[in-house]
Enzyme design. Structure first.
Site, short mmCIF file in Angstrom:
data_model
loop_
_atom_site.label_atom_id
_atom_site.label_comp_id
_atom_site.label_asym_id
_atom_site.label_seq_id
_atom_site.Cartn_x
_atom_site.Cartn_y
_atom_site.Cartn_z
N ASP A 28 0.85 -1.20 0.00
CA ASP A 28 0.00 0.00 0.00
C ASP A 28 0.88 1.25 0.00
OD1 ASP A 28 -2.30 1.50 0.07
OD2 ASP A 28 -2.71 1.17 2.20
N ASN A 30 1.33 3.37 -2.96
CA ASN A 30 1.85 3.81 -4.25
C ASN A 30 1.30 5.18 -4.64
OD1 ASN A 30 2.95 1.27 -4.38
ND2 ASN A 30 1.57 0.48 -5.95
N ARG A 32 0.10 7.61 -2.69
CA ARG A 32 0.67 8.70 -1.86
C ARG A 32 2.11 8.98 -2.23
NH1 ARG A 32 -1.19 5.94 3.41
NH2 ARG A 32 -1.80 4.41 1.85
N TRP A 33 2.85 7.94 -2.55
CA TRP A 33 4.25 8.12 -2.97
C TRP A 33 4.29 9.03 -4.20
CZ3 TRP A 33 7.12 7.22 -7.35
CH2 TRP A 33 8.51 7.13 -7.20
N SER A 73 -7.26 -5.81 -5.56
CA SER A 73 -8.39 -6.35 -4.81
C SER A 73 -9.66 -6.24 -5.64
CB SER A 73 -8.56 -5.57 -3.50
OG SER A 73 -9.06 -4.28 -3.78
N ASN A 76 -10.62 -2.77 -5.95
CA ASN A 76 -9.81 -1.91 -6.82
C ASN A 76 -10.44 -1.69 -8.21
OD1 ASN A 76 -6.57 -3.06 -5.58
ND2 ASN A 76 -7.82 -1.33 -4.92
C1 FPP Z 1 -1.87 0.17 -3.28
O1 FPP Z 1 -1.42 1.49 -3.36
C2 FPP Z 1 -1.40 -0.62 -4.39
C3 FPP Z 1 -2.20 -1.19 -5.34
C4 FPP Z 1 -3.66 -1.06 -5.33
C5 FPP Z 1 -1.65 -1.96 -6.44
C6 FPP Z 1 -0.40 -2.72 -6.16
C7 FPP Z 1 0.37 -2.78 -7.40
C8 FPP Z 1 1.73 -2.76 -7.50
C9 FPP Z 1 2.60 -2.78 -6.33
C10 FPP Z 1 2.42 -2.68 -8.80
C11 FPP Z 1 2.15 -3.75 -9.76
C12 FPP Z 1 2.13 -5.10 -9.20
C13 FPP Z 1 2.84 -6.13 -9.68
C14 FPP Z 1 2.68 -7.48 -9.13
C15 FPP Z 1 3.83 -5.93 -10.75
P1 FPP Z 1 -2.52 2.63 -3.45
O2 FPP Z 1 -2.71 2.96 -4.89
O3 FPP Z 1 -3.77 2.22 -2.74
O4 FPP Z 1 -1.80 3.78 -2.70
P2 FPP Z 1 -2.49 4.94 -1.84
O5 FPP Z 1 -3.22 4.27 -0.71
O6 FPP Z 1 -1.33 5.74 -1.38
O7 FPP Z 1 -3.39 5.70 -2.76
#
Ligand code: FPP
Length: 248
Positions: A28, A30, A32-33, A73, A76
């Protein structure tokens, strides 16, 4: 992925006899990063894919047998179409790009979740990688894709009800083993360790049945920043915890 060398010894501070057999991760942070860098959310997912490579490599090197990553998920799907499409494209490129690395490092790929809901290109890339790596036995990488723990439990209940109605199963004999054998994780040991990044303290519908006795670690680090060192340090902390499984 170029790991060196496959199956090499754990970091010196880790006890090879007390490694978790199965590590599950809620990746989790990505979004915010990316926001903190004024970037599009997809740049965050791309950086997150680099972390996936890093943590798969570290897991293989430390001798973890099963690594499950929550990559997408069921909830998502409700994200904006551009983000969903971008994530699916990223996943397809990741699978095609990493297939050779999975082979080189003797890693078997599996998925849990509703594979039929994924776009055809992702399904095809998954099928190729799963088939190619089916005989690998160094580590199993499980991607949770369009996965939801409640959906999985509902599907299991329907399966058992159908079998009971058809007279193939005695309802009074259903126990925890029967349930586990009808989940998408059948045959996979329950996670010993669950890690969630980004400071959120939720389970978010991940492996609800399977994490009954998992040790849980939350870290404030956003997934793209999650380093090999922090992963190893969590493994060390896991080894220092006393697991009691409800006993004294
Ligand atoms: C959560 O961050 C992350 C996801 C919903 C997707 C995860 C996907 C990856 C790590 C990259 C691709 C995966 C593979 C297996 C190559 P978020 O978007 O919910 O972050 P946030 O809570 O900061 O908005």
């Amino acid at each position: 992925m170029s790991f060196s060398p496959p199956g090499s010894a754990p970091a010196p501070e880790l006890d090879p006899h007390r490694m978790p057999l199965h590590v599950a991760v809620i990746m989790d942070g990505n979004g915010r990063w990316a926001r903190r860098r004024l970037l599009n959310r997809l740049r965050g997912h791309e950086a997150g894919a680099e972390t996936v490579r890093r943590i798969v490599r570290a897991s293989r090197e430390t001798g973890i047998a099963y690594l499950t990553l929550y990559a997408f998920s069921t909830e998502n799907w409700q994200r904006p179409t551009t983000e969903v499409t971008g994530l699916m494209g990223l996943l397809e490129r990741f699978l095609d790009g990493e297939a050779a690395g999975l082979m080189e490092n003797n890693i078997r790929l599996r998925t849990i979740g509703q594979r039929q809901r994924l776009p055809a290109g992702v399904r095809a890339a998954l099928e190729r990688a799963i088939e190619a790596t089916a005989a690998n036995d160094g580590m199993t990488l499980i991607l949770a894709l369009s996965y939801g723990g409640r959906d999985e439990i509902v599907a299991m209940a329907r399966d058992l009800a159908r079998e009971a109605a058809a007279g193939r199963l005695d309802a009074d004999r259903i126990d925890a083993h029967t349930v586990a054998a009808h989940l998408s994780t059948a045959g996979i040991p329950d996670p010993d360790l669950l890690i969630r990044t980004s400071g959120e303290m939720r389970i978010s519908n991940f492996l609800l049945w399977q994490i009954a006795y998992a040790e849980i670690f939350f870290t404030d680090t956003l997934w793209p920043d999650f380093s090999r060192e922090e992963f190893l340090s969590i493994l060390g902390a896991y080894q220092r915890r006393e697991r009691r499984f409800g006993r004294v």
